[in-house]
Design a protein around this motif. Structure first.
Motif, PDB file in Angstrom:
ATOM      1  N   UNK A 130      -5.342  12.472 -13.212  1.00 45.07           N
ATOM      2  CA  UNK A 130      -4.491  12.233 -12.046  1.00 45.07           C
ATOM      3  C   UNK A 130      -5.160  11.367 -10.984  1.00 45.07           C
ATOM      4  N   UNK A 131      -6.379  11.734 -10.551  1.00 41.13           N
ATOM      5  CA  UNK A 131      -7.019  10.995  -9.466  1.00 41.13           C
ATOM      6  C   UNK A 131      -7.315   9.550  -9.834  1.00 41.13           C
ATOM      7  N   UNK A 132      -7.995   9.270 -10.975  1.00 39.00           N
ATOM      8  CA  UNK A 132      -8.222   7.856 -11.310  1.00 39.00           C
ATOM      9  C   UNK A 132      -6.932   7.089 -11.539  1.00 39.00           C
ATOM     10  N   UNK A 133      -5.902   7.762 -12.037  1.00 40.43           N
ATOM     11  CA  UNK A 133      -4.621   7.092 -12.243  1.00 40.43           C
ATOM     12  C   UNK A 133      -4.035   6.647 -10.912  1.00 40.43           C
ATOM     13  N   UNK A 134      -4.102   7.514  -9.909  1.00 40.59           N
ATOM     14  CA  UNK A 134      -3.586   7.171  -8.582  1.00 40.59           C
ATOM     15  C   UNK A 134      -4.425   6.070  -7.953  1.00 40.59           C
ATOM     16  N   UNK A 135      -5.752   6.192  -8.025  1.00 41.66           N
ATOM     17  CA  UNK A 135      -6.642   5.211  -7.391  1.00 41.66           C
ATOM     18  C   UNK A 135      -6.489   3.838  -8.024  1.00 41.66           C
ATOM     19  N   UNK A 136      -6.611   3.782  -9.342  1.00 41.87           N
ATOM     20  CA  UNK A 136      -6.535   2.487 -10.022  1.00 41.87           C
ATOM     21  C   UNK A 136      -5.130   1.889  -9.941  1.00 41.87           C
TER      22      UNK A 136
ATOM     23  N   UNK B 292       0.837  -1.200   0.000  1.00 37.01           N
ATOM     24  CA  UNK B 292       0.000   0.000   0.000  1.00 37.01           C
ATOM     25  C   UNK B 292       0.874   1.253   0.000  1.00 37.01           C
ATOM     26  N   UNK B 293       1.882   1.250   0.855  1.00 41.24           N
ATOM     27  CA  UNK B 293       2.790   2.402   0.913  1.00 41.24           C
ATOM     28  C   UNK B 293       3.536   2.561  -0.398  1.00 41.24           C
ATOM     29  N   UNK B 294       4.035   1.439  -0.927  1.00 40.64           N
ATOM     30  CA  UNK B 294       4.760   1.493  -2.186  1.00 40.64           C
ATOM     31  C   UNK B 294       3.882   1.969  -3.330  1.00 40.64           C
ATOM     32  N   UNK B 295       2.628   1.504  -3.350  1.00 34.79           N
ATOM     33  CA  UNK B 295       1.715   1.915  -4.405  1.00 34.79           C
ATOM     34  C   UNK B 295       1.419   3.395  -4.374  1.00 34.79           C
TER      35      UNK B 295
END
Length: 205
Positions: free
Chosen positions: A85-91, A23-26
């Motif tokens: 940006x947001x969907x890229x980070x979430x997915x 999770x941290x790495x992601x």
């Protein structure tokens, strides 16, 4: 090895630690990637978006083949970047929870699928990371069905309810500024990744 207090510490939970580390790495990886995109867009803006003319993907051009490597890193403007940006980070974060290998393969196939589709059937110079967004999203939607994993299926349902509307982006659009080809190719790459990475079935005797 001696321990103060005369008691042996409880063994750590490797599964939990592994998930927490992933999770941290992601978050770090996707946050860093989006930050890189922002830096590139800042430079691009200062250059009056000259990078788009040089490194944007030019369909059906021999030089455009190399543009497959660069076009997701560029955007039309900061508004375009922020929409990805947001969907890229979430997915990306959710895919990374399955491991670095899964993440890299899914990103690579989404990147390649998006680029090949634009190169073959695109209508103009194309930039943007939305093909990666569609690839990661498609992977998350399909893998639960292929893996027959209830938690992944539940996640697929939640993601579909929250973001399913973006799937209309794979349809040919009258809006010339939207590259449905990049979306469709990216989604195809994500589905291919889910198929290739599904666990092998164990034969029962």
């Amino acid at each position: 090895m001696a321990y103060l207090g005369g008691s042996t510490p409880e063994p750590s939970a490797p599964g939990k630690e592994s998930l927490a580390a992933r999770a941290k790495g992601g978050l770090l990886l996707m946050g860093g990637f989006v930050a890189l995109l922002a830096v590139i867009e800042l430079i691009n803006t200062l250059l009056l978006h000259g990078l788009n003319r040089t490194f944007g993907l030019r369909p059906r051009s021999l030089d455009g083949v190399l543009d497959i490597l660069t076009f997701p890193l560029l955007h039309a403007n900061f508004g375009h970047l922020f929409s990805n940006a947001l969907p890229l980070i979430v997915f990306g974060f959710l895919v990374f929870l399955s491991g670095l290998r899964v993440f890299l393969i899914t990103m690579a196939l989404s990147w390649l699928g998006s680029g090949v589709a634009v190169w073959l059937i695109g209508g103009g110079v194309t930039v943007g990371a939305s093909g990666l967004v569609f690839g990661l999203f498609a992977f998350l939607l399909v893998r639960g069905v292929l893996n027959r994993n209830w938690w992944q299926l539940l996640l697929s349902v939640v993601l579909f309810l929250a973001y399913g509307g973006i799937l209309f982006g794979i349809l040919p659009s009258v809006m010339g500024v939207v590259s449905w080809q990049a979306h469709l190719g990216g989604a195809a790459g994500g589905v291919l990744s889910a198929v290739l990475l599904r666990p092998a079935q164990v034969a029962r005797s």
